[in-house]
Scaffold this active site. Structure first.
Site, PDB file in Angstrom:
ATOM      1  N   GLY A   7      -7.361  -1.554 -12.264  1.00  0.00           N
ATOM      2  CA  GLY A   7      -7.911  -2.564 -11.355  1.00  0.00           C
ATOM      3  C   GLY A   7      -7.143  -3.860 -11.409  1.00  0.00           C
ATOM      4  O   GLY A   7      -6.197  -4.011 -12.180  1.00  0.00           O
ATOM      5  N   ALA A  64      -7.894 -20.591   1.389  1.00  0.00           N
ATOM      6  CA  ALA A  64      -7.461 -19.460   0.559  1.00  0.00           C
ATOM      7  C   ALA A  64      -7.905 -18.151   1.202  1.00  0.00           C
ATOM      8  O   ALA A  64      -8.965 -18.080   1.836  1.00  0.00           O
ATOM      9  CB  ALA A  64      -8.031 -19.588  -0.851  1.00  0.00           C
ATOM     10  N   VAL A  65      -7.074 -17.128   1.057  1.00  0.00           N
ATOM     11  CA  VAL A  65      -7.326 -15.815   1.672  1.00  0.00           C
ATOM     12  C   VAL A  65      -6.839 -14.697   0.751  1.00  0.00           C
ATOM     13  O   VAL A  65      -6.100 -14.946  -0.206  1.00  0.00           O
ATOM     14  CB  VAL A  65      -6.571 -15.681   3.025  1.00  0.00           C
ATOM     15  CG1 VAL A  65      -7.044 -16.725   4.026  1.00  0.00           C
ATOM     16  CG2 VAL A  65      -5.055 -15.778   2.837  1.00  0.00           C
ATOM     17  N   GLY A  66      -7.271 -13.493   1.042  1.00  0.00           N
ATOM     18  CA  GLY A  66      -6.730 -12.308   0.396  1.00  0.00           C
ATOM     19  C   GLY A  66      -7.432 -11.924  -0.896  1.00  0.00           C
ATOM     20  O   GLY A  66      -8.569 -12.316  -1.156  1.00  0.00           O
ATOM     21  N   CYS A 114       0.820  -1.214   0.000  1.00  0.00           N
ATOM     22  CA  CYS A 114       0.000   0.000   0.000  1.00  0.00           C
ATOM     23  C   CYS A 114       0.856   1.267   0.000  1.00  0.00           C
ATOM     24  O   CYS A 114       0.354   2.361  -0.201  1.00  0.00           O
ATOM     25  CB  CYS A 114      -0.933   0.027   1.202  1.00  0.00           C
ATOM     26  SG  CYS A 114      -2.100  -1.349   1.217  1.00  0.00           S
ATOM     27  N   ALA A 144      -3.735 -10.637  -6.273  1.00  0.00           N
ATOM     28  CA  ALA A 144      -4.397 -10.281  -7.525  1.00  0.00           C
ATOM     29  C   ALA A 144      -3.388  -9.586  -8.410  1.00  0.00           C
ATOM     30  O   ALA A 144      -2.400  -9.040  -7.927  1.00  0.00           O
ATOM     31  CB  ALA A 144      -5.583  -9.360  -7.250  1.00  0.00           C
ATOM     32  N   ILE A 184      -7.389 -27.381   1.653  1.00  0.00           N
ATOM     33  CA  ILE A 184      -6.799 -26.196   1.034  1.00  0.00           C
ATOM     34  C   ILE A 184      -7.623 -24.971   1.410  1.00  0.00           C
ATOM     35  O   ILE A 184      -8.826 -24.906   1.165  1.00  0.00           O
ATOM     36  CB  ILE A 184      -6.746 -26.342  -0.504  1.00  0.00           C
ATOM     37  CG1 ILE A 184      -5.999 -27.629  -0.889  1.00  0.00           C
ATOM     38  CG2 ILE A 184      -6.080 -25.116  -1.130  1.00  0.00           C
ATOM     39  CD1 ILE A 184      -5.910 -27.865  -2.387  1.00  0.00           C
ATOM     40  N   VAL A 228       4.776 -21.723  -7.479  1.00  0.00           N
ATOM     41  CA  VAL A 228       4.047 -22.995  -7.392  1.00  0.00           C
ATOM     42  C   VAL A 228       3.335 -23.222  -8.718  1.00  0.00           C
ATOM     43  O   VAL A 228       2.556 -22.377  -9.175  1.00  0.00           O
ATOM     44  CB  VAL A 228       3.060 -22.981  -6.212  1.00  0.00           C
ATOM     45  CG1 VAL A 228       2.300 -24.311  -6.144  1.00  0.00           C
ATOM     46  CG2 VAL A 228       3.820 -22.745  -4.908  1.00  0.00           C
ATOM     47  N   PRO A 271     -11.214 -29.414   1.339  1.00  0.00           N
ATOM     48  CA  PRO A 271     -11.156 -28.961   2.750  1.00  0.00           C
ATOM     49  C   PRO A 271      -9.743 -28.856   3.324  1.00  0.00           C
ATOM     50  O   PRO A 271      -9.562 -28.222   4.368  1.00  0.00           O
ATOM     51  CB  PRO A 271     -11.979 -30.017   3.497  1.00  0.00           C
ATOM     52  CG  PRO A 271     -12.172 -31.154   2.562  1.00  0.00           C
ATOM     53  CD  PRO A 271     -12.016 -30.638   1.165  1.00  0.00           C
TER      54      PRO A 271
END
Lengths: 573, 573
Positions: free
Chosen positions: B244, B280-282, B42, B114, B278, B80, B276
């Site tokens: 974006g 994921a976040v963010g 940021c 992203a 695996i 990965v 289940p």
């Protein structure tokens, strides 16, 4: 219908405007004892330094303009002498014409405010002793400063008004001394939080004496000599009272209206006094403390305005409930801001409410963006369900925001686990991805969940220190600035490799700079089989200033408190 | 147990630290494609102006220090390539050694983030086109600026990142032009709130084109010529993408994990993917919009960190629920701050949620204390129960505080009537006895209670204007700065005496400067028997900038918006 309002400042003016918005036809009379209505009473101290420059800036509304806009019959210099509840009349003294007259009312609203308390000390009755309640008071002080050319000013009392006067007079070039009965300034803070402000006042060269009240006053020509309880003598050219205010209840008491145990006018949830046709609002009334539900005197402008609005609705037939006052308050002290909401420890103890507390020192915004400074935040919460009971914060930037967020959380009945999940705005100039409020929530909730066992700055002595290890996990260079007596130093990042140096039979009391590394060390030790471990909440930053004041050691600068690294969060983007 | 984390920035780093705090024994591997983990993403735009001076300040944690502190196996430059869910292995490409290898996992956490979207425009494939996602990106831009000596920069897209880049490059002395597809900048704002920012950008001499996308790009020596939809041609020396981001879902998609309708990785309330084991976040995941409950992409650092923490707990057997994202966000644009929380009108319409809205322009702190400026605040709420659905604010000071308070209120499920009763901290430097948030609550709740009927800046045309009186209740000198077409002026304070001038058969559309005097005028007219009356929400301050942009009229300065009196509250102590 005719509504008569006694007092035309915060609550009274607010009520009058609301009454008119709800009804164009009723007659509304405001009777104000002074010459001004709706003036900037919270701004008065700033007129002394010239921060607010013009006398006219202190006047928010003139009687003429307010009267015209809301079609009000506003009469200044009118003192209400007597209420006749049977006849529903009041006796008024016109202080200009020096005569009395009667006025009928259908509903009466009392908003008389509070008056500065003058302690019973001999020698206070000179023309060099001032109070600060209204515009004539501030003009009198200003005139004395300009005409009598005093150099030294003593302020009695280190509450909000006393400290604001001190700051503004110091800025205006005077030698300022504050004398305070208690062992700390700013009563709404708890002691250890106040010590941060003590340091800042020292830096700014405002002298203050704590736990050392004035016993007597002697006069020596144009100057006064104050003799303190300790025997110390202080010379001054003028004295300003800042020891607090007392509700103006004379009129209500004489009329036989109920007075509460705290000394304020008693009202019900609709702000009605014991006479249902007489309402009362503002600094003169006893309110319910929003946290404890007990009776309290909380003289603040925000609640007074809200009470005025609520009472106005109820006078016209609404049934709006005033839900109590939580005591959100704030003060600027030179370069720092102090804010509080809810109950402090002193109040929780008095109200017999079980509580736990924790301290954080989080950066006001992302550390990599210039200008961040720590916010020292104390949060008080229920150890059972985590319900937030109060918070106090001290810092240079962003203090008001964090306490207002917590004040909102308190109103909504949130708990510390809810603070974890608050989604607050983040960009580098404004905060951190984990805001100081989130951090306070994490730290408090870790205690509740049992993820950490903590102890506090004043609890070293409660441990059998012969069977304790005091473990400092800071870096060696941080320890050079000061270390707690008999502590050993193992930096956090070496701890896993040096577990063998610690005796598992002893209680290990950990501390770091602000509490975060101490928490990480706690987790490492516990998960590696150490059974008796505690972390010092708030770390050295909370501990040290308290010892510093207690031992009268040299200045421990607030600048220094601000300097040390606090950027220890997991991720600071 | 072995947990492998893909991506070492916000969510990934946060998860790793939390995992270790909960468990000393498990193996934790972080695989980061880039060379940096836990960097200040940021903060990147601020490096372009030198506000953040050193490259090292952009690095929050080095792999070495973070690895040491939390006992993590951190491997950078590792991409990965593939997940084998049956064998529970991943295939990794070591980008330095340029070879692949396998790694086993028990639990996998995806935090890939992203990537900037590149629109399909011919000619964008030159070495003068940049994106800004990570440290190598910002170093590349900085190098180009220093070595190639460009003068003109065009930014595609006027979202948060585009505007932040624009501000910082403008401050660094470049000629900056923004090209935006939509008719406004800063999509999280609604149109009329964005117009305030349009004016500020004009003052700061940042050029921008709205509703005018780039159609094609021509090259002319070292410079590019952009041809816009309107036919306008713009020369530039470099182009930066700010249109974006899109979730990085390649790896998840190839593994057959469910992808949501919005294009993000689908997770359940525990942040588990369709496998289940695996998580994921963010920015890569699809979240639930906290207001509407519908699926959404909301790439923000605060939620990413919270998700990382939540996922870590769940990986170790907790059952913590991630409750959705409300989209609290904030941006500094030169001298002003823009913040939002909850849904905007565009979203509420899309989500088919019934709403009402209101505008206030309240002073950031007591008007008599120097330095106050208006906060333009839009609040969206349910017309049935007043539940708060969203808020947007623009101003110079105190914007972050007010939106954070409302964000807290939204999390707690409060309504606009609760905003009336919030007890926020008040002293003259920080707020008013009736805070802007209280004021917003009063105004919104008056609408719900039926105390006022309002109309909005874009609703004049919905009325039969031949049978309307447009009534301006400002003072004559305010009208000199501009008046709405065909309006008649009767200053508020003369209204009671001039009721005879108004035709009770016509609809009376009232407006003032900010909406408050208009409300008072509404009450006077209604209570005096006028049946068809409406007040313009937000007054001329909300109306005028929108017409100004639409008609391409000369600069209507934000400074001017700031200047006009907003100090109309009942009582401002």
């Amino acid at each position: 219908m005719k509504v008569v309002i006694v007092g035309g400042v915060a609550g009274g003016a607010s009520a009058a405007a609301r009454l008119r918005r709800l009804d164009e036809k009723i007659e509304i009379v405001i009777l104000e004892r002074g010459a001004y209505i709706s003036y900037a009473n919270c701004g008065l101290p700033y007129y002394l330094s010239g921060k607010i420059q013009k006398e006219e800036d202190l006047v928010v509304q003139t009687p003429e303009l307010l009267g015209k806009r809301f079609n009000l019959d506003i009469r200044t210099n009118q003192e209400v002498m007597e209420i006749n509840q049977i006849k529903k009349t009041i006796l008024i003294k016109d202080q200009i014409k020096n005569k009395t007259y009667e006025e009928k009312y259908d509903k009466l609203l009392l908003s008389p405010g509070a008056k500065p308390f003058i302690p019973p000390i001999k020698g206070l009755d000179t023309d060099k002793v001032f109070s600060l309640r209204d515009i004539p008071d501030v003009l009198a002080i200003k005139e004395f400063l300009e005409k009598k050319n005093p150099k030294r000013v003593v302020i009695f009392g280190a509450g909000y008004i006393g400290i604001e006067i001190a700051e503004n007079l110091k800025k205006a070039g005077f030698i300022v001394t504050i004398i305070e009965l208690m062992d700390q300034i700013l009563g709404p803070l708890d002691y250890e939080m106040a010590t941060l402000v003590h340091q800042h006042l020292k830096e700014k060269e405002v002298e203050f004496y704590l736990s050392d009240p004035v016993q007597s006053i002697e006069h020596d020509g144009s100057c006064q000599i104050l003799i303190l309880a300790s025997g110390k003598k202080i010379k001054t050219d003028m004295i300003i009272m800042g020891v607090g205010v007392r509700p103006e209840i004379g009129l209500a008491k004489d009329a036989g209206l109920d007075i509460g145990t705290t000394g304020g006018i008693k009202v019900n949830e609709y702000l009605q006094t014991s006479d249902p046709d007489i309402y009362a609002v503002g600094d003169a009334i006893e309110v319910l403390d929003y946290i404890s539900g007990s009776a309290a005197l909380i003289p603040l402008a925000g609640p007074a305005n809200k009470q005025g609005r609520t009472a106005a609705g109820n006078i016209l037939g609404e049934r709006s409930v005033y839900n109590g006052t939580q005591g959100s308050s704030i003060i600027k002290v030179f370069d720092i801001t102090i804010a509080t909401t809810g109950n402090n420890e002193k109040l929780l103890k008095r109200n017999k409410i079980t509580y736990q507390k924790s301290y954080t020192h989080s950066p006001s915004h992302a550390g990599y963006y210039p200008g961040a400074s720590p916010i020292s935040l104390k949060i008080l919460f229920s150890p059972d369900d985590g319900k937030i009971l109060g918070a106090q914060a001290v810092g240079k930037e962003g203090v008001d925001k964090r306490i207002d967020v917590i004040a909102t959380a308190i109103r909504a009945g949130l708990s510390v686990s809810d603070l974890e999940n608050l989604e607050l705005c983040y960009a580098p100039p404004y905060g951190s991805a984990k805001d100081p409020v989130n951090m306070a929530g994490y730290v408090a909730n870790n205690i509740i969940k049992g993820d950490v066992d903590i102890f506090h700055w004043d609890e070293f002595e409660q441990h059998d220190l012969n069977n304790c290890i005091i473990l400092d996990v800071r870096k060696p260079d941080e320890c050079e600035e000061g270390i707690i007596e008999s502590a050993i130093n193992i930096p956090l990042d070496e701890l896993r490799d040096r577990l063998g140096e610690l005796d598992n039979n002893k209680m290990i009391l950990i501390y770091c700079q602000v509490g975060l590394r101490g928490y990480l060390a706690y987790r490492i030790l516990k998960l590696n089989g150490f059974s008796k471990v505690k972390n010092l909440s708030g770390g050295y930053k909370t501990y040290y200033p308290t010892t510093c004041i207690q031992s009268n050691c040299p200045l421990y600068s607030y600048e220094k408190i601000l300097k040390s690294d606090v950027l220890e969060a997991d991720s600071k983007k």
